[in-house]
Write a protein that holds these residues in place. Structure first.
Motif: not given
Ligand code: ADP
Ligand code: ASP
Ligand code: MG
Length: 399
Positions: A257-259, A333-338
């Motif tokens: 995961t990456s924030d 959009d900063t509210d994402i997790t890959k």
């Protein structure tokens, strides 16, 4: 007598006490008859502290000067480690990138190792010295100091192993590679070995345990990379060619995961491949890593194009985009997790994506963007769904 290249990360050399402990471990390895080259990272959070110093001066520090500043972290730890070894009665010498001729190309802050003049390392080993190398740094064609990108000491270590044909061992604060970051998921399991391809995907997609370019180098030159806990005999993980298509087994080997990314949407862009090509070409030549590109179907000859970029490149990305598109047509959009699942077994198993999306749907996890390769599926999801997604995928794919 083998040449062993050991790399110790920041947490392993975080205090002078820890540096003395590492010195003892290195000496015991030397006592077993191996020639030892050690690559070190900066002490603890020293690199972050240096970045904060620069930011206290200006929001946008000059890149050349920032690299010069950041390189000092590894100079401190390498000298202290050489002193610690000498204090224990063994001969050691520390080298910076300049002293070793570690040549780099490319941009400040993310330069690539072009070559290393290994003669000095070999001569010092022949003089019975333990060689300590400052990781993460190089010297470019203008003679300026550059850095390799965060976590880049792993790449210094593998590059040296390639040049001196040595055995590569990465020592860190975790006792091997796990199928999920053990800091995030307490039921994560350690892997005995993992294929270069899988590790490269995991590292590129957020498993910060290894710098992804170190895996590329290892794969290219067929150097197995051992990852283990510092100062410990606990068996770690070997990154190598596994040649095991998971005949019986799991299609998914691990989760990353990456924030650290944001998603960018360019709204109402004219349907014109030349504009898109120009935008991506300019971002690419500025070494801004674009991922997860997606585009809506044309409507009134306009499309929306979305992609992700590393948070650190946000300002540069925005100023490049403003050359092509009005500010109010750019949304971020900063509210994402890959969120990614990775496994060589996917090559020979169908329906993995379907299983992932079904479970996400049943648990109300909204997927915003999707990309795939032969051995991975990546979705962008909301940050708040990250932990739930890890647990669900661990259960679904028996991780
Ligand atoms: P170092 O300072 O030694 O380079 P890093 O902090 O860069 O150490 O990397 C070690 C950390 O990587 C671990 O503490 C762990 O939380 C994290 N990590 C992320 N993904 C994984 C994974 N799949 N397996 C093991 N560790 C992982
Ligand atoms: N000290 C650098 C960093 O914190 C390099 C490394 O740790 O490998 O990113
Ligand atoms: Mg690291």
């Amino acid at each position: 007598m083998a040449i062993v290249i050991q790399k110790y990360g920041g947490s392993s050399v975080g205090t002078t006490e820890k540096i003395r402990k590492v010195a003892q471990t290195i000496i015991s390895r030397r006592e077993k008859g191996d020639k030892v080259v050690v690559v070190v990272s900066a002490m603890g959070d020293a690199t972050d502290d240096l970045i904060n110093l620069a930011k206290a001066i200006t929001d946008n520090p000059d890149k050349r000067e920032l690299d010069a500043l950041l390189s000092t972290g590894e100079m401190v730890s390498s000298s202290l480690l050489a002193m610690a070894i000498k204090a224990l009665g063994y001969d050691a010498v520390s080298y910076t990138a300049y002293q070793l001729g570690i040549k780099t190309t490319g941009n400040y802050g993310k330069s690539l190792i072009d070559d290393i003049n290994e003669t000095k390392i070999k001569d010092s080993l022949d003089e019975d010295k333990i060689v300590i190398v400052a990781g993460f740094q190089g010297i470019n064609e203008d003679g300026d100091i550059t850095t390799l990108g965060r976590g880049g000491s792993d790449t210094t270590a593998v590059a040296i192993a390639v040049k001196v044909k040595g055995i590569c061992e990465i020592y860190t604060d975790v006792d091997g590679i796990y199928n999920v970051d053990p800091r995030l998921y307490k039921n994560a399991k350690k892997l005995d070995s993992i294929d270069y391809e899988e590790m490269l995907e995991l590292a590129s997609l957020g498993a910060q345990v290894m710098h992804s370019r170190s895996i590329e180098l290892g794969q290219k030159y067929r150097i197995p990379i051992y990852v283990g806990l510092s100062n410990s005999d606990i068996k770690g993980t070997i990154i190598k060619e596994v040649n095991n298509m998971n005949m019986e087994g799991k299609p998914v080997t691990g989760v990353a995961t990456s924030d650290d990314d944001i998603s960018v949407t360019l709204k109402e862009l004219a349907v014109d491949i030349n504009i898109l090509a120009d935008i991506f070409d300019t971002l690419g030549s500025n070494k801004i890593n674009i991922d997860m590109i997606s585009q809506t179907a044309p409507f009134n000859n306009k499309v929306n194009v979305s992609f992700t970029v590393p948070k650190d490149d946000l300002n540069e990305c925005r100023s490049i985009l403003l050359n092509f598109i009005e500010e109010n047509n750019i949304s971020m959009d900063t509210d994402i997790t890959k969120f990614s699942i990775v496994g060589i077994g996917m090559k020979s198993t169908s329906g993995v994506a379907a299983r992932m999306f079904k479970v996400f749907k049943e648990n109300n996890i909204t997927v915003k963007m999707i990309t795939t390769s032969e051995i991975r599926i990546t979705c962008s999801i909301k940050k708040e769904d990250k932990m739930k997604a890890i647990e669900l995928m661990a259960e679904e794919f028996n991780l």
